[in-house]
Write a protein that holds these residues in place. Structure first.
Motif, PDB file in Angstrom:
ATOM      1  N   VAL A  20     -34.163 113.486 -26.934  1.00 29.92           N
ATOM      2  CA  VAL A  20     -35.162 114.070 -26.365  1.00 29.92           C
ATOM      3  C   VAL A  20     -35.204 115.738 -26.562  1.00 29.92           C
ATOM      4  O   VAL A  20     -35.813 116.591 -25.749  1.00 29.92           O
ATOM      5  CB  VAL A  20     -35.162 113.817 -24.773  1.00 29.92           C
ATOM      6  CG1 VAL A  20     -35.515 112.391 -24.633  1.00 29.92           C
ATOM      7  CG2 VAL A  20     -33.755 114.207 -24.238  1.00 29.92           C
ATOM      8  N   ALA A  21     -34.450 116.268 -27.567  1.00 28.53           N
ATOM      9  CA  ALA A  21     -34.535 117.423 -28.104  1.00 28.53           C
ATOM     10  C   ALA A  21     -35.854 118.015 -27.898  1.00 28.53           C
ATOM     11  O   ALA A  21     -36.700 117.600 -28.735  1.00 28.53           O
ATOM     12  CB  ALA A  21     -33.906 117.678 -29.376  1.00 28.53           C
ATOM     13  N   GLY A  22     -36.196 119.045 -27.295  1.00 27.21           N
ATOM     14  CA  GLY A  22     -37.198 119.995 -27.442  1.00 27.21           C
ATOM     15  C   GLY A  22     -38.287 119.418 -26.277  1.00 27.21           C
ATOM     16  O   GLY A  22     -39.089 120.224 -26.023  1.00 27.21           O
ATOM     17  N   ALA A  68     -45.411 108.653 -35.366  1.00 26.49           N
ATOM     18  CA  ALA A  68     -46.274 109.818 -35.309  1.00 26.49           C
ATOM     19  C   ALA A  68     -46.421 110.604 -36.781  1.00 26.49           C
ATOM     20  O   ALA A  68     -45.388 110.806 -37.398  1.00 26.49           O
ATOM     21  CB  ALA A  68     -46.072 110.915 -34.006  1.00 26.49           C
ATOM     22  N   ASP A  69     -47.600 110.734 -37.193  1.00 27.96           N
ATOM     23  CA  ASP A  69     -47.596 111.235 -38.285  1.00 27.96           C
ATOM     24  C   ASP A  69     -47.851 112.976 -38.170  1.00 27.96           C
ATOM     25  O   ASP A  69     -49.007 113.427 -37.725  1.00 27.96           O
ATOM     26  CB  ASP A  69     -49.068 110.908 -39.254  1.00 27.96           C
ATOM     27  CG  ASP A  69     -49.092 111.531 -40.673  1.00 27.96           C
ATOM     28  OD1 ASP A  69     -48.432 112.468 -40.794  1.00 27.96           O
ATOM     29  OD2 ASP A  69     -49.508 110.898 -41.358  1.00 27.96           O
ATOM     30  N   VAL A  70     -46.772 113.814 -38.286  1.00 22.75           N
ATOM     31  CA  VAL A  70     -46.717 114.983 -37.734  1.00 22.75           C
ATOM     32  C   VAL A  70     -47.644 115.893 -38.474  1.00 22.75           C
ATOM     33  O   VAL A  70     -48.383 116.815 -38.133  1.00 22.75           O
ATOM     34  CB  VAL A  70     -45.475 115.907 -37.498  1.00 22.75           C
ATOM     35  CG1 VAL A  70     -45.394 117.065 -37.092  1.00 22.75           C
ATOM     36  CG2 VAL A  70     -44.525 114.877 -36.336  1.00 22.75           C
ATOM     37  N   ALA A  71     -47.635 115.657 -39.747  1.00 30.97           N
ATOM     38  CA  ALA A  71     -48.394 116.430 -40.916  1.00 30.97           C
ATOM     39  C   ALA A  71     -50.071 116.328 -40.617  1.00 30.97           C
ATOM     40  O   ALA A  71     -50.615 117.185 -40.554  1.00 30.97           O
ATOM     41  CB  ALA A  71     -48.208 116.228 -42.319  1.00 30.97           C
ATOM     42  N   ALA A  72     -50.293 114.811 -40.166  1.00 31.05           N
ATOM     43  CA  ALA A  72     -51.736 114.718 -40.012  1.00 31.05           C
ATOM     44  C   ALA A  72     -52.049 115.479 -38.578  1.00 31.05           C
ATOM     45  O   ALA A  72     -53.143 116.139 -38.388  1.00 31.05           O
ATOM     46  CB  ALA A  72     -52.176 113.162 -39.753  1.00 31.05           C
ATOM     47  N   MET A  73     -51.153 115.386 -37.688  1.00 33.83           N
ATOM     48  CA  MET A  73     -51.545 116.230 -36.348  1.00 33.83           C
ATOM     49  C   MET A  73     -51.631 117.536 -36.510  1.00 33.83           C
ATOM     50  O   MET A  73     -52.489 118.318 -36.225  1.00 33.83           O
ATOM     51  CB  MET A  73     -50.198 115.985 -35.419  1.00 33.83           C
ATOM     52  CG  MET A  73     -50.319 114.530 -34.801  1.00 33.83           C
ATOM     53  SD  MET A  73     -49.336 114.605 -33.223  1.00 33.83           S
ATOM     54  CE  MET A  73     -49.301 112.828 -32.784  1.00 33.83           C
ATOM     55  N   GLY A 116     -39.402 117.806 -30.575  1.00 32.47           N
ATOM     56  CA  GLY A 116     -38.982 118.930 -31.029  1.00 32.47           C
ATOM     57  C   GLY A 116     -40.136 119.403 -31.987  1.00 32.47           C
ATOM     58  O   GLY A 116     -40.731 120.699 -32.218  1.00 32.47           O
ATOM     59  N   GLU A 117     -40.471 118.637 -33.031  1.00 36.15           N
ATOM     60  CA  GLU A 117     -41.629 118.789 -34.040  1.00 36.15           C
ATOM     61  C   GLU A 117     -42.870 119.127 -33.304  1.00 36.15           C
ATOM     62  O   GLU A 117     -43.709 119.989 -33.723  1.00 36.15           O
ATOM     63  CB  GLU A 117     -41.554 117.844 -34.969  1.00 36.15           C
ATOM     64  CG  GLU A 117     -40.404 117.722 -36.025  1.00 36.15           C
ATOM     65  CD  GLU A 117     -40.534 116.645 -36.986  1.00 36.15           C
ATOM     66  OE1 GLU A 117     -41.568 116.633 -37.664  1.00 36.15           O
ATOM     67  OE2 GLU A 117     -39.661 115.778 -37.166  1.00 36.15           O
ATOM     68  N   LEU A 118     -43.047 118.200 -32.490  1.00 39.48           N
ATOM     69  CA  LEU A 118     -44.505 118.258 -31.549  1.00 39.48           C
ATOM     70  C   LEU A 118     -44.471 119.399 -30.825  1.00 39.48           C
ATOM     71  O   LEU A 118     -45.642 119.822 -30.725  1.00 39.48           O
ATOM     72  CB  LEU A 118     -44.891 117.065 -30.757  1.00 39.48           C
ATOM     73  CG  LEU A 118     -44.811 115.642 -31.517  1.00 39.48           C
ATOM     74  CD1 LEU A 118     -44.994 114.291 -30.651  1.00 39.48           C
ATOM     75  CD2 LEU A 118     -46.083 115.853 -32.479  1.00 39.48           C
ATOM     76  N   ALA A 119     -43.340 119.875 -30.296  1.00 39.81           N
ATOM     77  CA  ALA A 119     -43.382 121.241 -29.414  1.00 39.81           C
ATOM     78  C   ALA A 119     -43.446 122.358 -30.336  1.00 39.81           C
ATOM     79  O   ALA A 119     -44.549 123.365 -29.912  1.00 39.81           O
ATOM     80  CB  ALA A 119     -42.027 121.274 -28.900  1.00 39.81           C
TER      81      ALA A 119
END
Length: 478
Positions: free
Chosen positions: A282-284, A215-220, A249-252
């Motif tokens: 699975v943290a987060g 997943a590209d978190v910055a693009a999201m 966690g980052e997506l949360a």
């Protein structure tokens, strides 16, 4: 014969016949092939014209046992590594027999307080096992696909309410398309759920940072800012080709910052939460709005079994309740009626085998099994890395090992064909089952280890059979 009432005294005899066959069958699973293709001829014994008066209980059960124990794909044994399929623990299998014996209609408290109470208990135990807040609502489903349908239906209801609409009552007409973002690990079951919900199978906006699908978190982050309103993020805990995880966690964090809904598909990967060694994967997850998993994968209960958990329990009722039928309990009934909290009305008491296995082995039993399977995956991964003719294509994260046969001197353009042939021969051979996939554009094997019976012996046999078939295949392709 005809009317089953004429054979009511045969019911216990039929069950005893099955029980009598069970010991020999279960004892054979440790060594028998996953599938004996020579026994496929037995399948003809299932065919024929429908009998006018019937052949009788014992004769029919005897034939089903003869055909089934011979011609079944023995995926409940320790050497089925294809797809991601668990077996049935002894307690779960016995619990499933009890389920069939009692034959409860589990959708309503009125029809079965036993099934309803058992479901409430096992949902609490599962939240404890996975580290989810006790306040989350939940419901048992037939599969992870139905669990994803449940979680995403709640997301759709939430999204509609943000637009001032009740989509359960009025549908999606007149509303914009619900934005759904995901990385490349999104599973077809989530797409199927969106398809069934009228949101569109191909409506998902996939944002990745490499050809593996991470997943590209910055693009999201940028996409959510552009949307500027309610949206849904789908995260995967355990990708089917490599066992990798989205950064939950980052997506949360993104979901909280942008007011989005975070749905976590944890079909098998959610079980990492059962192990202190692996729970960081699975943290987060405890911050997600909906979380799903399969029971007939790593919980090792019989098909069909899944579960969905939702942060706001009331959304389950708003998404699936209010049937408006006078013979059904009202929405404010004092008891929990699970057919108002999920997509099914007629429901099997699937909580009973889950209750049996969780009570039998507890948190420690599942922690030990998950860690043992992880160690077996590491063992296989290490053997692949040490072999001059095998290539590990992805790090071993949990229980899936993604690799291919790559003998010296074979050009790259021939490797896909070679590995496809190996996969076909593995299934045809039948001693072990492990299929192929496409990972980063390459044809690869991806055995998954989630069966409670699997040991080092089975992993070593898998590698041995692959080597035998690979040698034969290389000879054939020269």
């Amino acid at each position: 014969m005809s009317d089953p009432l004429n054979e009511r005294d045969r019911a216990a005899d039929a069950l005893e016949m099955v029980a009598g066959a069970a010991r020999a069958y279960l004892d054979s699973l440790a060594t028998r092939p996953v599938h004996d293709h020579a026994a496929d001829g037995l399948l003809d014994l299932l065919d024929g014209e429908l009998s006018e008066r019937g052949e009788g209980t014992l004769d029919s059960v005897e034939r089903l046992l003869r055909v089934g124990t011979g011609a079944a794909t023995h995926s409940s044994g320790p050497r089925f590594f294809h797809f991601i399929v668990g077996g049935s623990t002894p307690a779960a299998q016995a619990g499933d027999w009890v389920t069939s014996l009692l034959d409860q209609a589990s959708g309503l408290w009125l029809t079965s307080p036993l099934a309803s109470r058992a479901e409430t208990v096992v949902l609490r135990w599962l939240k404890d096992l996975f580290g989810l807040p006790a306040s989350y609502g939940g419901v048992l489903t037939p599969s992870a696909t139905f669990a994803n349908l449940t979680g995403l239906a709640c997301a759709r209801q939430w999204w509609g309410e943000r637009h001032g609409a009740d989509v359960t009552a009025d549908g999606l007409a007149g509303l914009p398309r619900m934005p759904v973002l995901a990385g490349g690990y999104i599973h077809p079951s989530s797409r199927k759920a969106l398809q069934l919900l009228g949101c569109g199978r191909d409506s998902v906006r996939v944002l990745t940072r490499d050809d593996a699908g991470r997943a590209d978190v910055a693009a999201m982050d940028r996409a959510l800012a552009e949307i500027g309103g309610p949206a849904v993020i789908v995260a995967n805990a355990g990708e089917v080709n490599s066992g990798d995880f989205d950064p939950i966690g980052e997506l949360a964090e993104l979901a909280e910052r942008h007011g989005a809904w975070l749905h976590v598909d944890g079909a098998f990967g959610l079980f990492a939460a059962a192990s202190p060694r692996l729970s960081h994967l699975v943290a987060g997850v405890e911050r997600a709005h909906s979380v799903t998993a399969d029971g007939h994968k790593w919980l090792n209960v019989p098909y069909e079994s899944g579960f969905a958990f939702v942060r706001d329990p009331a959304l389950l009722g708003r998404a699936f309740g209010a049937w408006g039928a006078p013979y059904l309990p009202a929405a404010d009934d004092e008891h929990i009626n699970y057919n108002c909290l999920g997509p099914e009305s007629s429901r099997r008491a699937r909580a009973l085998p889950i209750w049996a296995t969780l009570r039998a082995y507890g948190r420690q039993g599942y922690r030990e099994m998950v860690e043992r399977h992880h160690d077996l995956a590491l063992r296989l991964g290490a053997a692949v890395e040490e072999a001059p003719d095998l290539e590990l294509l992805a790090p071993v994260r949990l229980c899936v090992v993604c690799f291919r046969y790559r003998p010296p001197g074979v050009p790259e353009e021939r490797l896909d064909e070679l590995n496809r042939w190996i996969g076909e021969r593995l299934v045809a051979d039948g001693r072990v089952y492990a299929g192929t996939t496409t990972y980063r554009g390459m044809t690869a094997l991806r055995p998954a280890i989630v069966n409670w019976r699997t040991t080092e012996t089975d992993i070593d046999l898998l590698l041995q059979v692959i080597r035998e078939i690979a040698a034969e295949t290389l000879t054939r392709h020269r």
